[in-house]
Design an enzyme around this catalytic site. Structure first.
Site, PDB file in Angstrom:
ATOM      1  N   VAL A   6       3.215   2.787  -1.899  1.00 26.84           N
ATOM      2  CA  VAL A   6       4.358   2.046  -1.279  1.00 26.84           C
ATOM      3  C   VAL A   6       4.630   3.037   0.391  1.00 26.84           C
ATOM      4  O   VAL A   6       4.633   4.080   0.399  1.00 26.84           O
ATOM      5  CB  VAL A   6       5.797   2.265  -1.818  1.00 26.84           C
ATOM      6  N   THR A  29       1.891   5.824   3.505  1.00 30.88           N
ATOM      7  CA  THR A  29       2.242   5.419   2.097  1.00 30.88           C
ATOM      8  C   THR A  29       2.643   6.860   1.613  1.00 30.88           C
ATOM      9  O   THR A  29       2.194   8.089   1.741  1.00 30.88           O
ATOM     10  CB  THR A  29       1.192   4.686   1.175  1.00 30.88           C
ATOM     11  N   ASP A  30       3.595   6.704   0.539  1.00 26.53           N
ATOM     12  CA  ASP A  30       3.902   7.955  -0.260  1.00 26.53           C
ATOM     13  C   ASP A  30       2.807   7.767  -1.379  1.00 26.53           C
ATOM     14  O   ASP A  30       1.972   7.213  -1.656  1.00 26.53           O
ATOM     15  CB  ASP A  30       5.366   7.620  -0.877  1.00 26.53           C
ATOM     16  N   ALA A  31       3.179   8.785  -2.534  1.00 22.94           N
ATOM     17  CA  ALA A  31       1.973   8.777  -3.769  1.00 22.94           C
ATOM     18  C   ALA A  31       1.914   7.567  -4.371  1.00 22.94           C
ATOM     19  O   ALA A  31       0.986   7.375  -4.909  1.00 22.94           O
ATOM     20  CB  ALA A  31       2.433  10.002  -4.298  1.00 22.94           C
ATOM     21  N   GLY A  32       2.862   6.512  -4.264  1.00 24.28           N
ATOM     22  CA  GLY A  32       2.849   5.581  -5.139  1.00 24.28           C
ATOM     23  C   GLY A  32       2.245   4.202  -4.363  1.00 24.28           C
ATOM     24  O   GLY A  32       1.758   3.393  -4.908  1.00 24.28           O
TER      25      GLY A  32
END
Length: 141
Positions: free
Chosen positions: A25, A20-23
């Site tokens: 997602v 995932t990315d930092a969020g």
């Protein structure tokens, strides 16, 4: 070694932080890894070991073309299911249709053309008939 079947294959995938990315997602490139794992396990389920193909047949399978349609995002901790269905077979390549699901919701659709290469020269070679038979009638191409 047997060959691959034209029947649908399903492989479970769990989304981890590394995907995932930092969020939280799923990062777009992570989907490629999910699809690759499903294709590799699809072959393995048919008795096709890729290292054995290289060692005994001087053959490797590589992605030649890929089309992706991102429909919905996957998120951290999601339980996903990647499917693989054999499509068109050509003399030195074949196509698979892949989808990624969360429950019954389709998150991604992909069309992947896989080419057959001579491992020692990295040049196209014919697909052995036993490896990828022509799809059965009724299978979407």
């Amino acid at each position: 070694m047997t060959g691959v079947a034209a029947l649908p294959f399903s492989f479970p995938i769990r989304v981890y932080w590394e995907d995932t990315d930092a969020g939280g997602v799923v990062y777009h490139a992570s989907y490629l890894r999910f699809l690759e794992r499903a294709r590799s396990e699809w072959l393995r389920a048919q008795g096709v070991a890729q290292q054995a193909l290289r060692d005994s047949e001087d053959l490797v399978l590589v992605v030649r073309e890929m089309r992706l349609d991102f429909l919905r995002p996957a998120r951290l901790d999601d339980e996903l299911r990647a499917t693989v269905v054999l499509g068109e077979r050509r003399p030195a390549s074949f196509e698979v249709a892949q989808e990624l699901f969360r429950g019954e919701e389709c998150l991604l659709r992909a069309g992947v053309r896989v080419a057959c290469l001579q491992a020692s020269k990295f040049r196209p070679r014919a697909l052995p008939d036993w490896l990828v038979p022509a799809p059965q009638t009724g299978v979407n191409r």
